[in-house]
Scaffold this motif. Structure first.
Motif, PDB file in Angstrom:
ATOM      1  N   ALA A  62       0.978  -1.077  -0.067  1.00  0.00           N
ATOM      2  CA  ALA A  62      -0.071   0.028  -0.096  1.00  0.00           C
ATOM      3  C   ALA A  62       0.814   1.228   0.040  1.00  0.00           C
ATOM      4  N   ILE A  63       2.041   1.289   0.719  1.00  0.00           N
ATOM      5  CA  ILE A  63       2.976   2.353   0.763  1.00  0.00           C
ATOM      6  C   ILE A  63       3.611   2.600  -0.635  1.00  0.00           C
ATOM      7  N   LEU A  64       4.098   1.435  -0.987  1.00  0.00           N
ATOM      8  CA  LEU A  64       4.501   1.754  -2.613  1.00  0.00           C
ATOM      9  C   LEU A  64       3.453   1.911  -3.524  1.00  0.00           C
ATOM     10  N   ASP A  65       2.299   1.523  -3.645  1.00  0.00           N
ATOM     11  CA  ASP A  65       1.308   2.097  -4.416  1.00  0.00           C
ATOM     12  C   ASP A  65       1.058   3.420  -4.348  1.00  0.00           C
ATOM     13  N   ARG A  66       1.329   4.393  -3.166  1.00  0.00           N
ATOM     14  CA  ARG A  66       1.409   5.679  -3.144  1.00  0.00           C
ATOM     15  C   ARG A  66       2.376   6.470  -3.473  1.00  0.00           C
TER      16      ARG A  66
END
Length: 91
Positions: A62-66
């Motif tokens: 989820a962090i990488l998606d942001r």
């Protein structure tokens, strides 16, 4: 300080004696240092495995998606052979 009778294969003992002579240390010092180093490496690996087991893959993704999709800074580009391999592995 403790003692422990250690059995080594003859070829390992010869390598150890040669390494100790090259480093100008006693065989005991060399083997003690190798054992301590090996225990340190094992402890580090066990710690990393423990931390990895506590990790949350969904949260990390989820962090990488942001993360913004921008070109890398000059000098941070993937080498050509890795870039083409990455493209081949995409779904």
């Amino acid at each position: 300080m403790s003692t422990y009778p250690l059995r080594l294969a003859d070829h390992v003992m010869e390598e150890a004696k040669q390494a100790a002579a090259e480093d100008n240390v006693s065989l005991n010092q060399l083997l003690s240092a190798f054992i301590a180093d090996g225990i340190g490496h094992r402890r580090a690996i066990m710690s990393l495995k423990d931390r990895a087991a506590r990790g949350n893959t969904a949260a990390a993704l989820a962090i990488l998606d942001r993360a913004p999709d921008v070109a890398p800074d000059p000098g941070d580009e993937l080498p050509d052979e890795l870039r083409s391999a990455k493209r081949k592995n995409r779904p």
